[in-house]
Design a protein around this motif. Structure first.
Motif, mmCIF file in Angstrom:
data_model
loop_
_atom_site.group_PDB
_atom_site.id
_atom_site.type_symbol
_atom_site.label_atom_id
_atom_site.label_comp_id
_atom_site.label_asym_id
_atom_site.label_seq_id
_atom_site.Cartn_x
_atom_site.Cartn_y
_atom_site.Cartn_z
ATOM 1 N N GLY A 101 -4.658 -7.782 0.807
ATOM 2 C CA GLY A 101 -4.983 -7.427 -0.587
ATOM 3 C C GLY A 101 -6.033 -6.221 -0.273
ATOM 4 N N PRO A 133 -6.745 3.555 -0.581
ATOM 5 C CA PRO A 133 -5.174 2.328 -1.024
ATOM 6 C C PRO A 133 -4.081 2.153 -1.364
ATOM 7 N N THR A 134 -3.740 2.250 -0.784
ATOM 8 C CA THR A 134 -2.206 2.020 -0.711
ATOM 9 C C THR A 134 -1.108 1.983 -1.500
ATOM 10 N N GLN A 355 -1.686 -5.119 -7.440
ATOM 11 C CA GLN A 355 -0.837 -3.712 -8.584
ATOM 12 C C GLN A 355 0.039 -4.046 -8.353
ATOM 13 N N GLN A 376 -1.821 -5.178 -2.106
ATOM 14 C CA GLN A 376 -2.576 -4.409 -2.372
ATOM 15 C C GLN A 376 -2.915 -4.576 -3.651
#
Length: 449
Positions: A101, A133-134, A355, A376
């Motif tokens: 993550g 961040p994805t 997320q 994530q």
């Protein structure tokens, strides 16, 4: 474990945990006999098969391995018998999930989860070369390649990045600006995604982006070995799933949300191994999420619709028989019967801070069939700041505080803006109205999108 006991060194070595994972995925261990010449050939064969890269090349059950070790022991080889004894306590059926993550600081967390449904027994952290961040993740069938949706600064849009697990960095795919919700072809050679109101595909070996069909605001898709794609072409409430040929054509609707349940959208389908049945999320975005949102199973061949479990985001199937799904910000795994399409046992917690984007019902994770789970995590990665610009592009100031925003609408008088704002704790989304030349805000009705 047997390899290290017999040779005195691990089967795979890396200077960091990231390089160790890369070694496990891409390199072969040195033959045991090269370090310990007295190693029995039969034992070497057993261990080599345990370490095979392809799941189909490994022992298929713990019982098969047990019988092989007993055969070696009955052959009168003292060394083999000792190894069998040492191994017997280690070969109980288990599943090790490596959970990755990316945090806001580009850290990656790895958790090991055992098949007996106990909580994670070990958590490790290591760095990844993805300093952003994805927004979405899709695992290739080759179990090593990730398609990642992340922001491209040069065009100020999201794009698709390709990341090899354990590699030094990610590379961007050309002509994928504005892409969302990528998914792979079964052979892993082609990537499908949504952009510019279309469902598109791109061969990774090269060539132009091809349009498959219209998709005004796609919400996920899945691709089977027969070249059938099941997808959600439109996020507008009341729309369901469609099917289309991967070579292109006119989509055909195959599901409709059930208003009697409060369903407003069907999205994020995923084919199960038979290539006919698929999972999908039935969701509500009008304040009834807890009583409506759930994972269902349906089929290309029939109109069946089977309830599987309550969930707040997309789900995924992972061999050898597990369903991964979310409730709130918790990612769970539970045994899933592919014949009955039903869960059994109790769910086990994999991650507690995954997320999730409640505006779309999307959780950012991807799983491979050999135990690699990429997710994530972190509560701050989705934060953004509203900024006010004049017509010349000059920044005039910030609007409100950093938060999770969406669906920005400027008032006709040019003096206020309405936005969706999501509370990161409760995951509730409301409409907020900001005065653009001040910092006051008025909380309004719950968001409906």
């Amino acid at each position: 474990m047997i390899y290290e006991m017999a040779t005195g060194r691990p089967a795979f070595i890396g200077k960091s945990r990231a390089s160790l994972i890369a070694a496990i995925l891409s390199s072969e261990p040195q033959p045991m006999a090269a370090m310990q010449p007295m190693t029995p050939l039969a034992l070497e064969r057993v261990v080599k098969r345990c370490l095979a890269k392809e799941p189909d090349d490994r022992w298929q059950t713990a019982r098969d391995l047990e019988l092989e070790l007993k055969w070696i022991a009955e052959g009168g080889r003292q060394t083999a018998g000792t190894a069998a004894s040492a191994a017997s306590g280690k070969t109980k059926e288990r599943l090790a999930w490596i959970t990755v993550g990316a945090l806001a600081t580009a850290l990656i967390v790895t958790a090991i989860w055992w098949r007996n449904a106990k909580p994670p027994e070990q958590t490790m952290y290591f760095s990844a070369s993805m300093p952003f961040p994805t927004h979405d993740i899709a695992f290739s069938p080759n179990r090593r390649t990730l398609a990642v949706i992340a922001y491209q600064e040069s065009v100020r849009k999201n794009a698709i990045w390709i990341y090899e697990v354990g590699s030094q960095g990610a590379r961007i795919l050309s002509d994928t600006e504005g892409a969302s919700y990528p998914f792979w072809s079964p052979d892993g050679r082609t990537l499908a995604f949504f952009a510019d109101g279309k469902l598109k595909k791109l061969e990774l070996s090269g060539g132009p982006v091809q349009i498959i069909c219209d998709a005004p605001s796609g919400r996920g898709g899945t691709w089977n070995k027969d070249g059938v794609i099941v997808f959600t072409p439109d996020a507008t409430l009341g729309n369901g799933l469609y099917r289309v040929s991967a070579s292109g054509g006119i989509p055909k609707q195959i599901s409709r949300p059930d208003p009697s349940r409060g369903e407003e959208s069907h999205r994020y389908p995923m084919f199960l191994p038979d290539g006919s049945h698929y999972l999908y999320l039935a969701a509500n975005f009008s304040g009834r999420k807890e009583e409506v949102d759930a994972i269902f199973v349906s089929s290309l061949d029939t109109n069946e619709k089977r309830f599987v479990t309550a969930a707040t985001a997309n789900a995924a199937y992972a061999a050898p028989g597990y369903l991964l799904f979310c409730r709130g910000k918790t990612l769970l795994a539970q045994r899933f019967d592919l014949k009955q399409f039903a869960l059994s046992g109790e769910p086990a917690t994999l991650l507690t801070e995954i997320q999730q984007l409640p505006q779309t019902g999307r959780a950012v994770f991807g799983a491979s069939d050999d135990g690699l789970l990429v997710a994530q995590t972190g509560s701050q990665v989705a934060l953004s700041q509203l900024l006010w610009f004049d017509r010349k592009g000059n920044e005039l100031g910030a609007v409100g505080k950093p938060g999770v925003y969406g669906n920005i609408s400027l008032a006709p008088n040019g003096k206020s803006v309405a936005v969706n704002k999501t509370d990161t704790g409760s995951l509730n989304t409301d409409v907020w109205i900001y005065e653009l030349r001040g910092d006051s805000a008025l909380r309004s009705i719950p968001a409906l999108t």
